[in-house]
Design a protein around this motif. Sequence first.
Motif, PDB file in Angstrom:
ATOM      1  N   GLU A 142      24.431 -40.509  -3.637  1.00 27.65           N
ATOM      2  CA  GLU A 142      23.495 -41.362  -4.374  1.00 27.65           C
ATOM      3  C   GLU A 142      23.720 -42.824  -3.961  1.00 27.65           C
ATOM      4  OE1 GLU A 142      24.689 -42.005  -8.294  1.00 27.65           O
ATOM      5  OE2 GLU A 142      23.172 -43.556  -8.513  1.00 27.65           O
ATOM      6  N   TYR A 143      25.012 -43.222  -3.832  1.00 21.89           N
ATOM      7  CA  TYR A 143      25.344 -44.593  -3.446  1.00 21.89           C
ATOM      8  C   TYR A 143      24.784 -44.916  -2.061  1.00 21.89           C
ATOM      9  CZ  TYR A 143      28.314 -48.719  -2.681  1.00 21.89           C
ATOM     10  OH  TYR A 143      28.772 -49.969  -2.430  1.00 21.89           O
ATOM     11  N   ALA A 144      24.980 -43.971  -1.141  1.00 27.67           N
ATOM     12  CA  ALA A 144      24.470 -44.162   0.226  1.00 27.67           C
ATOM     13  C   ALA A 144      22.948 -44.312   0.201  1.00 27.67           C
ATOM     14  CB  ALA A 144      24.888 -42.983   1.102  1.00 27.67           C
ATOM     15  N   MET A 145      22.276 -43.466  -0.592  1.00 27.03           N
ATOM     16  CA  MET A 145      20.824 -43.525  -0.692  1.00 27.03           C
ATOM     17  C   MET A 145      20.351 -44.852  -1.278  1.00 27.03           C
ATOM     18  SD  MET A 145      19.738 -39.616  -1.592  1.00 27.03           S
ATOM     19  CE  MET A 145      19.104 -40.126  -3.145  1.00 27.03           C
ATOM     20  N   ARG A 146      21.095 -45.358  -2.273  1.00 24.02           N
ATOM     21  CA  ARG A 146      20.735 -46.647  -2.863  1.00 24.02           C
ATOM     22  C   ARG A 146      20.835 -47.756  -1.811  1.00 24.02           C
ATOM     23  NH1 ARG A 146      20.349 -47.093  -8.621  1.00 24.02           N
ATOM     24  NH2 ARG A 146      20.891 -45.109  -9.574  1.00 24.02           N
ATOM     25  N   ILE A 147      21.902 -47.692  -0.984  1.00 24.30           N
ATOM     26  CA  ILE A 147      22.060 -48.695   0.078  1.00 24.30           C
ATOM     27  C   ILE A 147      20.923 -48.587   1.080  1.00 24.30           C
ATOM     28  CG2 ILE A 147      23.488 -49.330   2.081  1.00 24.30           C
ATOM     29  CD1 ILE A 147      25.929 -48.718   0.389  1.00 24.30           C
ATOM     30  N   TYR A 148      20.580 -47.335   1.407  1.00 28.87           N
ATOM     31  CA  TYR A 148      19.552 -47.094   2.421  1.00 28.87           C
ATOM     32  C   TYR A 148      18.191 -47.650   2.007  1.00 28.87           C
ATOM     33  CZ  TYR A 148      15.971 -44.485   4.927  1.00 28.87           C
ATOM     34  OH  TYR A 148      14.852 -44.143   5.651  1.00 28.87           O
ATOM     35  N   CYS A 149      17.814 -47.460   0.720  1.00 31.10           N
ATOM     36  CA  CYS A 149      16.437 -47.760   0.338  1.00 31.10           C
ATOM     37  C   CYS A 149      16.230 -49.153  -0.259  1.00 31.10           C
ATOM     38  CB  CYS A 149      15.878 -46.683  -0.581  1.00 31.10           C
ATOM     39  SG  CYS A 149      16.554 -46.719  -2.222  1.00 31.10           S
ATOM     40  N   THR A 150      17.278 -49.946  -0.440  1.00 27.09           N
ATOM     41  CA  THR A 150      17.050 -51.317  -0.913  1.00 27.09           C
ATOM     42  C   THR A 150      16.761 -52.223   0.274  1.00 27.09           C
ATOM     43  OG1 THR A 150      19.446 -51.522  -0.955  1.00 27.09           O
ATOM     44  CG2 THR A 150      18.350 -51.334  -3.080  1.00 27.09           C
ATOM     45  N   ARG A 151      15.967 -53.296   0.010  1.00 24.78           N
ATOM     46  CA  ARG A 151      15.580 -54.181   1.091  1.00 24.78           C
ATOM     47  C   ARG A 151      16.783 -54.977   1.599  1.00 24.78           C
ATOM     48  NH1 ARG A 151      10.867 -58.423   0.201  1.00 24.78           N
ATOM     49  NH2 ARG A 151      10.229 -56.967  -1.423  1.00 24.78           N
ATOM     50  N   TYR A 152      17.581 -55.512   0.665  1.00 34.04           N
ATOM     51  CA  TYR A 152      18.769 -56.288   1.061  1.00 34.04           C
ATOM     52  C   TYR A 152      20.021 -55.565   0.559  1.00 34.04           C
ATOM     53  CZ  TYR A 152      14.971 -59.640   1.203  1.00 34.04           C
ATOM     54  OH  TYR A 152      13.770 -60.249   1.433  1.00 34.04           O
ATOM     55  N   PRO A 153      20.575 -54.623   1.345  1.00 34.30           N
ATOM     56  CA  PRO A 153      21.683 -53.771   0.864  1.00 34.30           C
ATOM     57  C   PRO A 153      22.886 -54.566   0.379  1.00 34.30           C
ATOM     58  CG  PRO A 153      20.793 -52.916   2.917  1.00 34.30           C
ATOM     59  CD  PRO A 153      20.165 -54.265   2.707  1.00 34.30           C
ATOM     60  N   TRP A 154      23.248 -55.662   1.072  1.00 33.83           N
ATOM     61  CA  TRP A 154      24.472 -56.376   0.674  1.00 33.83           C
ATOM     62  C   TRP A 154      24.349 -56.964  -0.724  1.00 33.83           C
ATOM     63  CZ3 TRP A 154      28.618 -55.125   2.974  1.00 33.83           C
ATOM     64  CH2 TRP A 154      28.582 -54.726   4.303  1.00 33.83           C
ATOM     65  N   LYS A 155      23.116 -57.403  -1.025  1.00 31.24           N
ATOM     66  CA  LYS A 155      22.867 -57.960  -2.351  1.00 31.24           C
ATOM     67  C   LYS A 155      23.160 -56.897  -3.424  1.00 31.24           C
ATOM     68  CE  LYS A 155      19.353 -60.882  -4.433  1.00 31.24           C
ATOM     69  NZ  LYS A 155      17.959 -61.340  -4.328  1.00 31.24           N
ATOM     70  N   TYR A 156      22.735 -55.649  -3.125  1.00 29.77           N
ATOM     71  CA  TYR A 156      23.010 -54.559  -4.077  1.00 29.77           C
ATOM     72  C   TYR A 156      24.506 -54.245  -4.134  1.00 29.77           C
ATOM     73  CZ  TYR A 156      23.813 -49.737  -5.385  1.00 29.77           C
ATOM     74  OH  TYR A 156      24.341 -48.608  -5.950  1.00 29.77           O
ATOM     75  N   ILE A 157      25.146 -54.191  -2.941  1.00 32.38           N
ATOM     76  CA  ILE A 157      26.554 -53.769  -2.890  1.00 32.38           C
ATOM     77  C   ILE A 157      27.446 -54.696  -3.727  1.00 32.38           C
ATOM     78  CG2 ILE A 157      28.563 -53.592  -1.328  1.00 32.38           C
ATOM     79  CD1 ILE A 157      26.533 -52.496   0.778  1.00 32.38           C
ATOM     80  N   PHE A 158      27.130 -56.018  -3.656  1.00 34.58           N
ATOM     81  CA  PHE A 158      27.979 -56.957  -4.393  1.00 34.58           C
ATOM     82  C   PHE A 158      27.441 -57.290  -5.790  1.00 34.58           C
ATOM     83  CE2 PHE A 158      29.238 -57.824   0.035  1.00 34.58           C
ATOM     84  CZ  PHE A 158      30.587 -57.510  -0.115  1.00 34.58           C
ATOM     85  N   SER A 159      26.385 -56.583  -6.217  1.00 34.80           N
ATOM     86  CA  SER A 159      25.887 -56.781  -7.582  1.00 34.80           C
ATOM     87  C   SER A 159      26.779 -56.012  -8.556  1.00 34.80           C
ATOM     88  CB  SER A 159      24.443 -56.280  -7.689  1.00 34.80           C
ATOM     89  OG  SER A 159      24.435 -54.870  -7.657  1.00 34.80           O
ATOM     90  N   PHE A 160      26.628 -56.297  -9.874  1.00 33.93           N
ATOM     91  CA  PHE A 160      27.431 -55.628 -10.900  1.00 33.93           C
ATOM     92  C   PHE A 160      27.301 -54.111 -10.805  1.00 33.93           C
ATOM     93  CE2 PHE A 160      27.601 -53.782 -15.226  1.00 33.93           C
ATOM     94  CZ  PHE A 160      28.926 -54.033 -15.497  1.00 33.93           C
ATOM     95  N   TRP A 161      26.038 -53.627 -10.765  1.00 30.31           N
ATOM     96  CA  TRP A 161      25.839 -52.175 -10.747  1.00 30.31           C
ATOM     97  C   TRP A 161      26.308 -51.570  -9.436  1.00 30.31           C
ATOM     98  CZ3 TRP A 161      25.735 -50.247 -15.169  1.00 30.31           C
ATOM     99  CH2 TRP A 161      25.003 -50.795 -16.217  1.00 30.31           C
TER     100      TRP A 161
END
Lengths: 297, 297, 297, 297
Positions: C83-102
């Motif tokens: 699920e984590y890999a999929m979230r990284i794959y489908c977000t426009r700016y993955p790094w922004k997601y990776i370093f976000s709280f969630w």
Amino acid sequence: MHIHPKHPQQRPTKPGLRQNLYDIIFEAEESWGRAFDIGLLIAIMGSIAIVAIETLPSIQTNPGTVLWMARIELIFAILFGTEYAMRIYCTRYPWKYIFSFWGVIDLISFLPSLLVGFGSPRQNAFVIVRSMRLLRVFRILKLWRLMSEADVLGATIWRSRGKIVVFLAVVMVAVTISGTLMYHVENRPAADGTPSTSGFTSIPQSMYWAVVTMTTVGYGDIVPHTIAGKCISAALILLGYSLIIVPTGFVSAEFTAARREAAGQASRPPARRVCPACQADEHLQQAIFCHRCGTRL
Amino acid sequence: MHIHPKHPQQRPTKPGLRQNLYDIIFEAEESWGRAFDIGLLIAIMGSIAIVAIETLPSIQTNPGTVLWMARIELIFAILFGTEYAMRIYCTRYPWKYIFSFWGVIDLISFLPSLLVGFGSPRQNAFVIVRSMRLLRVFRILKLWRLMSEADVLGATIWRSRGKIVVFLAVVMVAVTISGTLMYHVENRPAADGTPSTSGFTSIPQSMYWAVVTMTTVGYGDIVPHTIAGKCISAALILLGYSLIIVPTGFVSAEFTAARREAAGQASRPPARRVCPACQADEHLQQAIFCHRCGTRL
Amino acid sequence: MHIHPKHPQQRPTKPGLRQNLYDIIFEAEESWGRAFDIGLLIAIMGSIAIVAIETLPSIQTNPGTVLWMARIELIFAILFGTEYAMRIYCTRYPWKYIFSFWGVIDLISFLPSLLVGFGSPRQNAFVIVRSMRLLRVFRILKLWRLMSEADVLGATIWRSRGKIVVFLAVVMVAVTISGTLMYHVENRPAADGTPSTSGFTSIPQSMYWAVVTMTTVGYGDIVPHTIAGKCISAALILLGYSLIIVPTGFVSAEFTAARREAAGQASRPPARRVCPACQADEHLQQAIFCHRCGTRL
Amino acid sequence: MHIHPKHPQQRPTKPGLRQNLYDIIFEAEESWGRAFDIGLLIAIMGSIAIVAIETLPSIQTNPGTVLWMARIELIFAILFGTEYAMRIYCTRYPWKYIFSFWGVIDLISFLPSLLVGFGSPRQNAFVIVRSMRLLRVFRILKLWRLMSEADVLGATIWRSRGKIVVFLAVVMVAVTISGTLMYHVENRPAADGTPSTSGFTSIPQSMYWAVVTMTTVGYGDIVPHTIAGKCISAALILLGYSLIIVPTGFVSAEFTAARREAAGQASRPPARRVCPACQADEHLQQAIFCHRCGTRL
């Protein structure tokens, strides 16, 4: 001095010692009557304290203290007896008082102690009878009009008797079902055949547990020991808690409604004035001129 | 910088060190005053924590830690002593402050610790005296105007003192009757003559049980053992619970009423119209003429 | 199908697999997104249940079950990892997601379990880290707009932070004073010199007792043994109970006010219509003719 | 006598014994029907009491009493069986009744007891089945229209299902986090290497403790033993208490709102004016012309 007697038919008609005594003992409108009430209140509290302290093991094993206690009790009994005699003396129709509710309570509040004091053997049953003098506290509070507060509460409870019946039925059913369920869950013998050592020894015992738990008292004398019992009782606690907050919320709502009604009656204008020239109403209470046309009201 | 002193008669009139010190110590309107208050708050908390931690058995058996504790306590005492000296220095009428409520509290918050610190033997009674420095927390909170919240609560309680007296009387009577009843039910010797091993050893003990049970605390150190005792106590628990939700509901209603009144005042028109002729205010919003003198507004 | 993305800057701009995946994983507006959320919710619950059940003594002494638990945990870790890999794959700016709280919460919800699963020794500290995946439940609930309920509650709490500070200060002072008092009352050695065996061994211990008692939890592990201690603690219980019903009443009042405001906004007429002929207002919303002069509105 | 049957399709059409019996058994509008209901209520209570008392150890060890109990139970079973037969006899479509919810409950409320009574061995499982006859209490209460109170409560709960879901989620998360935290704090081995003897033996056990504590039940079977555990659990108790007063406040607010709506409906004008031309009602009290057609009222 103008007295508004609470039971005018019992007050002696002719002024004199009897009427003065009546005003002091049965009424609470002037300083002497109030002083008498406060003194009586203290005497009742003190005598109840004696009844309670007498049962302390450290007192009962000491013959000297027991004797002292008995003497103080006798003094209180004589005091209450004198008060009883004075009440009979100063009422217009003594028999009516003697056979009234408060007359009987007054009598049994000193008679057993007097009997014990003058030789009759001390009996345990007398303690409960002697404790009934506590009810006399309410008569004094009643005189002080504090009971009007209690009347509001009583009216609220009476108005919601339908809800109370339904709620008690739901609680009884919840307690019975919880108790039966926990009895079966906790009493299942273990896998290796050893009998259960659970505290849930019978359904009435389990129902007692359910009452203790659902009201969040939670003594801890009976607690689930099996994993299944703990899971079920955690669920029952949450359900029971949800059940038991209902009356709290309901009482809050009733009080809020009573408070709002009282506030509404206080703020309502006593009579609406209408302007004779333009028929406008909604004037301020202190208004002298109409706010719409300026005519004198 | 413009200061609105809380006790203007105590503030030094001439600007200078004393006035500046007064503003910092006694007021909380500017950053230095706030910083002083926060520092004092932390010092009070810390010194109370020392008093509490000192009584831990693991601390008391270790002479090294006891010594350290005593040293920290001494530092706090010197700190509070310095603060006390500064308060005396910067007030206009020092004696007035010294014999005021807060002056006495300030003094006893450091004197016993200083005495102990400089050789006087450590005494248990000092701990209670030292704990009284906790009261100083309220002075700081008072400065911060947080206490206006507490004032609303105090006013609510004062307005309902009649209800509180009735309620406490009912609770006392319920506790006494429950206690007496349970004492007799639980202390009846068993059929085979063995004496009861119940925890209800006396009426005061049973009354303690009744208080613990009716407030739903339910320690479990005293619990009914007989079937009759369990039945009666289950009934008493339900009755007691019904009794104890009454003040909860009442407090809710009072808060709701206070909240509504506050909301009502907030929704009132902010700009009041004043009659140009007679200066009367409190006109209706739709008023065209003054209600007092009839002048056109 | 029209999606209102919650974080539009993260949604891929071009339609296709990535955008569809994004709508399913990050949004909850259509059936696939809802199904994914429910599945994730069940997986989180299941994995938390595994973490909890693993600590049961009957499980830990059975090597076979431990192995099975570890396998199920590994499956969950792989699931969350995918699920984590999929979230990284489908977000426009993955790094922004990776370093976000969630993003961080998502990462630590599967990484420790994967490490343990692939050979790293099982460590107790990992259990707390693994439990943090529970927080992900809130993200799903947030998507479902249920959190707007929680927002009202949060606003209520924030609005009354002043009252909360005062109340907590009062509770802390009450707990400290009660604790200090009970420590001294219960620790006084008996008349015959034997040391006290009371549970009130220190002031912090007594403060713990005060918290347990005042909130009516009442474990019963620490109870007063002396008569004086019982009298004082009965009084403290009644006082503490009076203290603790204050926030209950306050929360009720806040909810009532919020409820009334919501009702008031709903029942308010959107705009008042005035009769063109007689200027009367206060028409019913559905009125076609003026109720005073009969003119068509 | 005019009966408004609750299920008119089941009432026999022709007057006679069957119709009279139907009115007595299924309705509660006349004295005979009420008497039947009260009798049935007493029989249900009595039979439930028998089920509960049977499990008391002092009863089970006494063969004579067990026999008596079985006989009374048999009498109740025959009574309920006769009632069941009569219900089948007097309904218009018996099969519809037999397969209805109440029909099944009626059947299982006497069948197991009859089987046991006529030789089938007594089985524990039967006790739960026999306890289900308790549900029949609700049917009788339903007839008495008391259930309309319960309907209001049900509607309130249904309207706030969103809040309930959020609240339960928050409670579950709080319980899980508290449980995990306390398990780790209490299970850390002591400095000298001796293993912990804490009651927090596993996370599910700690979660059970968290439920028992947060609802203020507080059995005391599991209590923190370490200083850290006591500090954390005191904080958790205060937090948990804050959490658990939220639904109490919410229920209060809902009841207050329901009460105010009811009061608002009661204060509406009892006599509604109807337009003679268009039959429109809902006119303002001061209306002179119909708001729909403009006709003079």
